[in-house]
Scaffold this active site. Structure first.
Site, short mmCIF file in Angstrom:
data_model
loop_
_atom_site.label_atom_id
_atom_site.label_comp_id
_atom_site.label_asym_id
_atom_site.label_seq_id
_atom_site.Cartn_x
_atom_site.Cartn_y
_atom_site.Cartn_z
N ASP A 1 0.88 -1.17 -0.01
CA ASP A 1 0.21 0.03 -0.13
C ASP A 1 0.84 1.32 -0.20
OD1 ASP A 1 -2.93 1.01 0.34
OD2 ASP A 1 -1.85 1.89 2.07
N THR B 1 -3.05 5.86 -4.16
CA THR B 1 -1.69 6.52 -3.78
C THR B 1 -0.69 6.17 -4.47
OG1 THR B 1 -1.35 4.86 -2.15
CG2 THR B 1 -2.48 6.66 -1.31
N THR B 2 -0.52 4.77 -5.04
CA THR B 2 0.77 4.47 -5.71
C THR B 2 0.68 5.05 -7.18
OG1 THR B 2 0.52 2.44 -4.58
CG2 THR B 2 2.18 2.43 -6.34
N ASP C 1 -9.19 0.97 2.09
CA ASP C 1 -9.25 1.26 0.35
C ASP C 1 -10.53 0.97 -0.20
OD1 ASP C 1 -6.57 1.65 0.89
OD2 ASP C 1 -5.80 0.31 -0.70
P1 ADP Z 1 -3.00 2.54 -6.07
O1 ADP Z 1 -2.09 2.72 -4.88
O2 ADP Z 1 -2.65 3.53 -7.15
O3 ADP Z 1 -4.38 1.89 -5.89
P2 ADP Z 1 -2.50 -0.21 -6.67
O4 ADP Z 1 -1.50 -1.06 -6.14
O5 ADP Z 1 -3.86 -0.70 -6.11
O6 ADP Z 1 -2.29 1.14 -6.50
O7 ADP Z 1 -2.84 -0.50 -8.19
C1 ADP Z 1 -3.96 0.16 -8.91
C2 ADP Z 1 -3.99 -0.06 -10.50
O8 ADP Z 1 -4.05 -1.41 -10.62
C3 ADP Z 1 -4.97 0.90 -11.20
O9 ADP Z 1 -4.53 1.29 -12.40
C4 ADP Z 1 -5.83 -0.31 -11.33
O10 ADP Z 1 -6.52 0.04 -12.37
C5 ADP Z 1 -4.96 -1.53 -11.69
N1 ADP Z 1 -5.74 -2.88 -11.55
C6 ADP Z 1 -6.68 -3.26 -10.49
N2 ADP Z 1 -7.17 -4.20 -10.55
C7 ADP Z 1 -6.62 -4.86 -11.86
C8 ADP Z 1 -6.92 -5.96 -12.75
N3 ADP Z 1 -7.53 -6.94 -12.23
N4 ADP Z 1 -6.16 -5.86 -13.89
C9 ADP Z 1 -5.36 -5.11 -14.16
N5 ADP Z 1 -5.05 -3.92 -13.71
C10 ADP Z 1 -5.74 -3.90 -12.31
MG MG Z 2 -5.26 0.53 -5.01
#
Ligand code: ADP
Ligand code: MG
Length: 544
Positions: A63, A96-97, A392
């Site tokens: 996270d 956030t990422t 989240d």
């Molecule tokens: P953040 O802190 O930005 O939320 P995450 O590690 O949760 O970072 O990653 C978010 C990214 O992963 C977003 O761009 C989201 O669209 C993508 N994502 C989430 N689920 C999937 C999936 N099943 N397939 C591809 N991308 C995904």
């Molecule tokens: Mg996320």
């Protein structure tokens, strides 16, 4: 290598000053380093970071906000990137990422432009123009939804939790998060309002995830203060007290007076009398439930039990505030000050066994919007991970319920904005065009990182994704991380609140621009020292 200027006379010895290009390059470097650390955690297949605290406590998480919160960052420009994560976390609770990665990409692209002798003010102007346009495009991409669209809400929750919690538990957790947000939402004139404060997550290690549950009301992680108290109170009238229910022993005074057994008895009688007065005050006010922040004397517990009162003792201040809000009870210091009008209400206060622990459920509250989630699971680390994942999910659900607009994930939205933004860039004259193009390329950094973290060929995927977006009706095309195919993410159910993307773009750009505008860093002794320790200065110098 750049020439780091010696401190001028106005600064004490040991401090440092960087100006102009040196300052700029060093700040870009620092911002990029932070973004690079976080980047490998992006997306469902993102890696985890193991954080080891000074105390030796270990936390494993991917996270972004949590990682940046825990690591010790002292460089001012790097701190501004941390701020991006914090803002994103506060405003949306997820993304956030993405925001940090985007900020890093913007800095990287700016560096490239600086190398081509594009002036920094041209870059910042271009970035500002691009931000405005990107948000405009983003809003065209959104899809409207309502709170009744359970399927989409579940998908939004699942998308945010993918990669954050065990695959098989996501289904159940998504349902819990959606139910909680629905309970906590009130609708007036077609406008939904809901706050994170109305949803409480309680974690309790032990049992299994299947024991996790949702409570329409409040869950307090305490059992009743005495076994002789009733286990269940219907039509609860709740008193909240911050002081203990006991008679303060008056030290020396008592010692002097208690000289014989009779004296002792008299003293005890008096103490009992005073306790009785307190309990009478409570019961006369009409309370049948007492929530006490401090301790309750044994004798007082006895009186309370006899009066059929359900009491909780040593309840944390945070819980007390929550109970007060949800039941309408006023927080009172001393039992002897309690008035009937101070009492709060609930249909039911009951002690129930959850797995092998007893907890207090407060249901049917005056504030019907309150919802509690109880998370159970084998280990502390597990329940904490689930808590963060739920947090989240609740954040994105709240954003969706309030705004009613979603967009697709898996790199689709970033790619579509990038495409339209570069078309727009061609309409611009002058060198700002380069900056807007760079902004578009920075957006592509998101699908690129998702692909890379999923072990896919980054270049191939990017080429295919670009090609897909050049066709008609392709705005939702994103990466299927399992096989690298480019697919419609609305159909695949990878959806996110539009607000998440909007906030990420805004704050990433804002911080990148802010960092780029700094042309002078005046570092006090402490910073100069700590930087030297981290090798940040040297790394920055080596780069130049
Ligand atoms: P953040 O802190 O930005 O939320 P995450 O590690 O949760 O970072 O990653 C978010 C990214 O992963 C977003 O761009 C989201 O669209 C993508 N994502 C989430 N689920 C999937 C999936 N099943 N397939 C591809 N991308 C995904
Ligand atoms: Mg996320």
């Amino acid at each position: 290598m750049a020439n780091i200027k010696q401190p001028m006379g106005i600064q004490p010895e040991g401090s440092q000053r960087y100006t102009g290009k040196d300052a700029l390059r060093m700040n870009i470097m620092a911002g990029k380093i932070v973004a690079e650390i976080i980047k490998t955690t992006l997306g469902p297949r993102g890696m985890d970071k193991m954080l080891v605290e000074y105390t030796g406590d270990v936390m494993i998480t991917n996270d972004g906000a949590t990682i940046l919160n825990k690591i010790d960052i002292s460089h001012p420009a790097a701190k501004m990137i941390v701020e991006v994560a914090r803002t994103q976390d506060q405003e949306v609770g997820d993304g956030t990422t993405t925001a940090v990665v985007l900020a890093g990409e913007l800095l990287k692209k700016a560096e490239g432009l600086l190398d081509q002798d594009v002036h920094v003010s041209t870059i910042t102007n271009g970035y500002n123009i691009a931000t405005e346009k990107a948000i405009e495009i983003l809003k065209e991409l959104g899809e409207k939804i309502t709170i009744d669209n359970e399927k989409i809400l579940l998908e939004v929750a699942k998308t945010s939790m993918t990669g954050k919690a065990a695959e098989k538990s996501i289904e159940k957790l998504a349902k819990i998060a959606v139910d909680a947000v629905k309970i906590a939402t009130s609708t007036e004139d077609g406008i939904n309002s809901v706050s994170k404060n109305d949803i409480k997550i309680t974690i309790k290690e032990g049992g299994g995830l299947e024991d996790s549950a949702i409570v329409k009301g409040l869950l307090v992680d305490e059992n009743r203060a005495s076994d002789s108290m009733p286990q269940k109170i219907k039509n609860a009238k709740i008193a909240i007290l911050t002081n203990s229910i006991e008679v303060k022993k008056t030290g020396i005074d008592a010692k002097i007076r208690i000289t014989s057994p009779e004296n002792m008895q008299a003293f005890l009688d008096q103490e009992e009398f005073m306790l009785k007065r307190m309990i009478d005050r409570i019961t006369n006010a009409g309370a049948n439930v007492v929530i006490c922040q401090k301790s309750i004397d044994e004798t007082a517990l006895h009186f309370l039990s006899k009066a059929g009162v359900y009491a909780l003792k040593s309840v944390s201040e945070k819980e007390i505030k929550k109970i007060s809000k949800v039941t309408g009870a006023r927080i009172v210091n001393m039992a002897l000050d309690l008035e009937p009008s101070d009492l709060g209400k609930a249909e039911l206060v009951e002690e129930r066994k959850v797995s092998d622990e007893y907890m207090t459920f407060i249901e049917g509250c005056q504030d019907p919007k309150a919802a509690s989630i109880l998370v159970r699971g084998g280990t502390k680390q597990f329940v904490e991970t689930v808590e963060r994942a739920l947090d989240d999910a609740i954040g994105v659900l709240i954003a969706v319920v309030k705004e009613g607009i979603i967009c697709t994930g898996a790199g689709s939205t970033e790619m579509e904005i990038a495409k339209r933004l570069s078309v727009f860039a061609n309409t611009l004259k002058g060198r700002e065009q380069l900056a807007v193009k760079a902004f578009a390329e920075a957006l592509e950094g998101v699908p690129k990182a998702i692909a890379e973290n999923s072990g896919l060929d980054m270049i191939d995927i990017l080429v295919n994704l670009r090609a897909a977006h050049n066709k008609d009706n392709s705005k939702n095309m994103g990466i299927n991380i399992k096989n690298g195919k480019i697919e419609d993410m609305l159909k695949a159910g990878v959806v996110e609140p539009l607000k998440l993307k909007e906030q990420a773009i805004k704050s990433a750009s804002e911080s990148a621009v802010m960092i780029l505008r700094i042309d002078d860093v005046l570092a006090g002794r402490e910073l100069a020292k700590s930087e030297a320790n981290r090798g940040m200065t040297r790394a920055a110098q080596d780069m130049m």
